[in-house]
Design a protein around this motif. Structure first.
Motif, mmCIF file in Angstrom:
data_model
loop_
_atom_site.group_PDB
_atom_site.id
_atom_site.type_symbol
_atom_site.label_atom_id
_atom_site.label_comp_id
_atom_site.label_asym_id
_atom_site.label_seq_id
_atom_site.Cartn_x
_atom_site.Cartn_y
_atom_site.Cartn_z
ATOM 1 N N SER A 88 8.353 -8.821 -2.609
ATOM 2 C CA SER A 88 9.282 -7.788 -3.055
ATOM 3 C C SER A 88 10.663 -7.983 -2.418
ATOM 4 N N LEU A 89 10.691 -8.296 -1.131
ATOM 5 C CA LEU A 89 11.961 -8.550 -0.452
ATOM 6 C C LEU A 89 12.632 -9.818 -0.976
ATOM 7 N N SER B 174 9.912 7.344 8.756
ATOM 8 C CA SER B 174 9.035 6.334 9.343
ATOM 9 C C SER B 174 8.243 6.881 10.529
ATOM 10 N N LEU B 175 8.673 7.989 11.066
ATOM 11 C CA LEU B 175 7.956 8.596 12.191
ATOM 12 C C LEU B 175 6.888 9.588 11.740
ATOM 13 N N LEU C 224 11.160 0.722 4.428
ATOM 14 C CA LEU C 224 9.855 1.372 4.419
ATOM 15 C C LEU C 224 8.675 0.406 4.526
ATOM 16 N N ILE C 225 8.926 -0.839 4.871
ATOM 17 C CA ILE C 225 7.837 -1.814 4.968
ATOM 18 C C ILE C 225 6.696 -1.345 5.876
ATOM 19 N N PRO C 226 6.957 -0.851 7.065
ATOM 20 C CA PRO C 226 5.814 -0.428 7.893
ATOM 21 C C PRO C 226 4.965 0.646 7.214
ATOM 22 N N LEU C 227 5.619 1.616 6.578
ATOM 23 C CA LEU C 227 4.875 2.665 5.889
ATOM 24 C C LEU C 227 4.126 2.123 4.680
ATOM 25 N N MET C 228 4.765 1.211 3.958
ATOM 26 C CA MET C 228 4.136 0.654 2.764
ATOM 27 C C MET C 228 2.920 -0.195 3.131
ATOM 28 N N ILE C 229 2.992 -0.910 4.234
ATOM 29 C CA ILE C 229 1.836 -1.700 4.669
ATOM 30 C C ILE C 229 0.667 -0.774 4.993
ATOM 31 N N VAL C 230 0.930 0.269 5.750
ATOM 32 C CA VAL C 230 -0.132 1.224 6.089
ATOM 33 C C VAL C 230 -0.704 1.847 4.818
ATOM 34 N N ALA C 231 0.154 2.263 3.892
ATOM 35 C CA ALA C 231 -0.314 2.883 2.651
ATOM 36 C C ALA C 231 -1.128 1.908 1.813
ATOM 37 N N MET C 232 -0.679 0.662 1.738
ATOM 38 C CA MET C 232 -1.418 -0.324 0.943
ATOM 39 C C MET C 232 -2.783 -0.612 1.555
#
Length: 160
Positions: free
Chosen positions: A57-58, A151-152, A31-39
């Motif tokens: 985190s990773l 993710s989509l 979920l990194i792409p989503l988490m970056i956008v959310a952050m």
């Protein structure tokens, strides 16, 4: 060393358990792409800061996975799995409702610890199956099927 007589067959119940904990163990990476956008959108941090938090985190996820392999391959696997999932859920839950950016970012990093324990347990459970190569391939497929739709679907202002 695991012998063929130590291995167990892949049944529906084992498959659900093994593949579920595998997906959860890789949730941070998935979920990194989503988490970056959310952050960036919700916390107001820069993309670089969000990337640094998720990299941390990773990193703790990987270290925890390595540190818990002996426990995960032993008789305390189920306990480690439960504790890891609870730690991950609690940390990511705190991150989702945190009143400050610092608390949210710290919680995301701590969530990586739970994810690492879950990944360790999932890997040990896969290795205990009769055909671990086939089970690992199925696990990868299940992981992609579960993660791809989420993710989509994230609404991002970057795509509008």
């Amino acid at each position: 060393m695991i012998t063929q007589s130590d291995r167990v067959p892949l049944t529906a119940n084992r498959g659900i358990a093994v593949f579920s904990i595998g997906v959860m163990g890789f949730i941070t990476a998935n979920l990194i792409p989503l988490m970056i956008v959310a952050m960036v959108e919700d916390l107001g941090v820069t993309e670089s800061a969000a990337g640094a938090v998720l990299t941390a985190s990773l990193l703790v996820c990987a270290f925890t996975c390595l540190a818990t392999t002996r426990i995960a391959s032993g008789r305390h696997r189920h306990l480690l799995g439960r504790v890891s999932l609870m730690a991950m859920a609690a940390a990511f839950g705190v991150a989702a409702i945190a009143p400050s950016t610092m608390i949210a970012c710290t919680a995301i990093i701590v969530g990586g610890i739970g994810a690492g324990g879950s990944a360790s347990v999932g890997g040990a459970a896969l290795a205990a199956l009769t055909n671990p190569d086939r089970a690992s391939s199925i696990s990868g497929l299940v992981n992609r099927v579960v993660v791809t739709p989420s993710s989509l679907s994230y609404p991002s202002s970057a795509h509008t």
